[in-house]
Write a protein that holds these residues in place. Sequence first.
Motif, PDB file in Angstrom:
ATOM      1  N   SER A  82       0.862  -1.240   0.152  1.00 14.78           N
ATOM      2  CA  SER A  82       0.064   0.052  -0.070  1.00 14.78           C
ATOM      3  C   SER A  82       0.863   1.261  -0.061  1.00 14.78           C
ATOM      4  O   SER A  82       0.229   2.433   0.142  1.00 14.78           O
ATOM      5  CB  SER A  82      -0.878   0.000   1.197  1.00 14.78           C
ATOM      6  OG  SER A  82      -0.119   0.007   2.516  1.00 14.78           O
ATOM      7  N   SER A  83       2.156   1.026  -0.250  1.00 14.39           N
ATOM      8  CA  SER A  83       3.167   2.241  -0.153  1.00 14.39           C
ATOM      9  C   SER A  83       2.790   3.199  -1.453  1.00 14.39           C
ATOM     10  O   SER A  83       3.000   2.492  -2.535  1.00 14.39           O
ATOM     11  CB  SER A  83       4.759   1.875   0.073  1.00 14.39           C
ATOM     12  OG  SER A  83       4.783   1.106   1.031  1.00 14.39           O
ATOM     13  N   SER A  84       2.324   4.427  -1.218  1.00 14.87           N
ATOM     14  CA  SER A  84       2.330   5.110  -2.343  1.00 14.87           C
ATOM     15  C   SER A  84       3.582   6.156  -2.437  1.00 14.87           C
ATOM     16  O   SER A  84       3.570   7.037  -3.355  1.00 14.87           O
ATOM     17  CB  SER A  84       1.071   5.905  -2.116  1.00 14.87           C
ATOM     18  OG  SER A  84       1.149   6.814  -0.986  1.00 14.87           O
ATOM     19  N   SER A  85       4.273   6.386  -1.432  1.00 15.60           N
ATOM     20  CA  SER A  85       5.275   6.982  -1.399  1.00 15.60           C
ATOM     21  C   SER A  85       6.571   6.326  -1.021  1.00 15.60           C
ATOM     22  O   SER A  85       6.636   5.383  -0.344  1.00 15.60           O
ATOM     23  CB  SER A  85       5.269   8.277  -0.618  1.00 15.60           C
ATOM     24  OG  SER A  85       5.327   7.802   0.705  1.00 15.60           O
ATOM     25  N   LEU A  86       7.901   7.134  -1.499  1.00 20.59           N
ATOM     26  CA  LEU A  86       9.141   6.392  -1.093  1.00 20.59           C
ATOM     27  C   LEU A  86       9.288   6.375   0.357  1.00 20.59           C
ATOM     28  O   LEU A  86       9.662   5.532   1.058  1.00 20.59           O
ATOM     29  CB  LEU A  86      10.302   7.208  -1.630  1.00 20.59           C
ATOM     30  CG  LEU A  86      11.709   7.034  -1.252  1.00 20.59           C
ATOM     31  CD1 LEU A  86      11.946   5.502  -1.778  1.00 20.59           C
ATOM     32  CD2 LEU A  86      12.653   8.011  -1.666  1.00 20.59           C
ATOM     33  N   LYS A  87       8.808   7.579   1.199  1.00 20.22           N
ATOM     34  CA  LYS A  87       8.761   7.302   2.667  1.00 20.22           C
ATOM     35  C   LYS A  87       8.061   6.273   3.205  1.00 20.22           C
ATOM     36  O   LYS A  87       8.419   5.592   4.130  1.00 20.22           O
ATOM     37  CB  LYS A  87       8.295   8.882   3.089  1.00 20.22           C
ATOM     38  CG  LYS A  87       8.318   8.889   4.516  1.00 20.22           C
ATOM     39  CD  LYS A  87       7.788  10.309   5.133  1.00 20.22           C
ATOM     40  CE  LYS A  87       7.748  10.428   6.644  1.00 20.22           C
ATOM     41  NZ  LYS A  87       7.183  11.753   6.822  1.00 20.22           N
ATOM     42  N   ASP A  88       6.848   5.896   2.578  1.00 19.71           N
ATOM     43  CA  ASP A  88       6.024   4.773   3.259  1.00 19.71           C
ATOM     44  C   ASP A  88       6.906   3.599   3.072  1.00 19.71           C
ATOM     45  O   ASP A  88       6.908   2.670   3.690  1.00 19.71           O
ATOM     46  CB  ASP A  88       4.688   4.587   2.367  1.00 19.71           C
ATOM     47  CG  ASP A  88       3.859   5.743   2.732  1.00 19.71           C
ATOM     48  OD1 ASP A  88       3.942   6.385   3.814  1.00 19.71           O
ATOM     49  OD2 ASP A  88       2.628   5.862   1.883  1.00 19.71           O
ATOM     50  N   LEU A  89       7.299   3.505   1.852  1.00 21.99           N
ATOM     51  CA  LEU A  89       8.130   2.161   1.687  1.00 21.99           C
ATOM     52  C   LEU A  89       9.562   2.019   2.503  1.00 21.99           C
ATOM     53  O   LEU A  89       9.528   0.871   2.936  1.00 21.99           O
ATOM     54  CB  LEU A  89       8.971   2.107   0.112  1.00 21.99           C
ATOM     55  CG  LEU A  89       9.609   0.856  -0.210  1.00 21.99           C
ATOM     56  CD1 LEU A  89       8.805  -0.316   0.017  1.00 21.99           C
ATOM     57  CD2 LEU A  89      10.160   1.256  -1.691  1.00 21.99           C
TER      58      LEU A  89
END
Length: 197
Positions: A82-89
């Motif tokens: 569900s990561s939509s951004s690099l920060k989430d990943l």
Amino acid sequence: MNKPTARQIKKEQTKTLLLNTAFDLFSSQGFLGTRMSDIAKAAGVSHGTVFLHFNTQEEFIAEVVNHFCNKIALRTHKLSESSSSLKDLLSAHLDAISEYEAFYTRLVIENRMLSQEVRDTFIIAQSAISLHFSKVLEKIDTSSFSPALLFNMWIGLIHHYLLNGDIFAPEESVIAAYKATLTETFSSLLMQQNNKM
């Protein structure tokens, strides 16, 4: 398909016990500081029982590393879906490592002293994680940077903190103490650099 026999079930249970016991001992004592006899004793089995499941110590260590690195990679995969951004990943990756932090840290510290088979296993697990990293980077304009280089920078940063945990977070989890700082700083630096291009 044939139903497993009681003997097969017992053998699989013993193997799982050995893997989990080795994980605990490798996490606390390190790979090089743990003997096969230590694992057998802690698992409550004979020394010979270990070798019924694994031909050599190197094969056993490789199996443990493979088993738990795959768990980290799978956990990163699940958390990053569900990561939509690099920060989430990045956050998902650190969450996955944190579940096995002591073991992973020992692996990072002792990696160069372990067999090539073990090192290759660790690299394969890292490759699985780098695939997710590359997919998220595709959503961002990072054309001026190689995804492989960016991933290596990220891994290098994590490993630096874990290797120096006694400095950065004595007596506590490095990941828990620095997760927000690492994810925010790395993603901000990348975004700032992209904006300058």
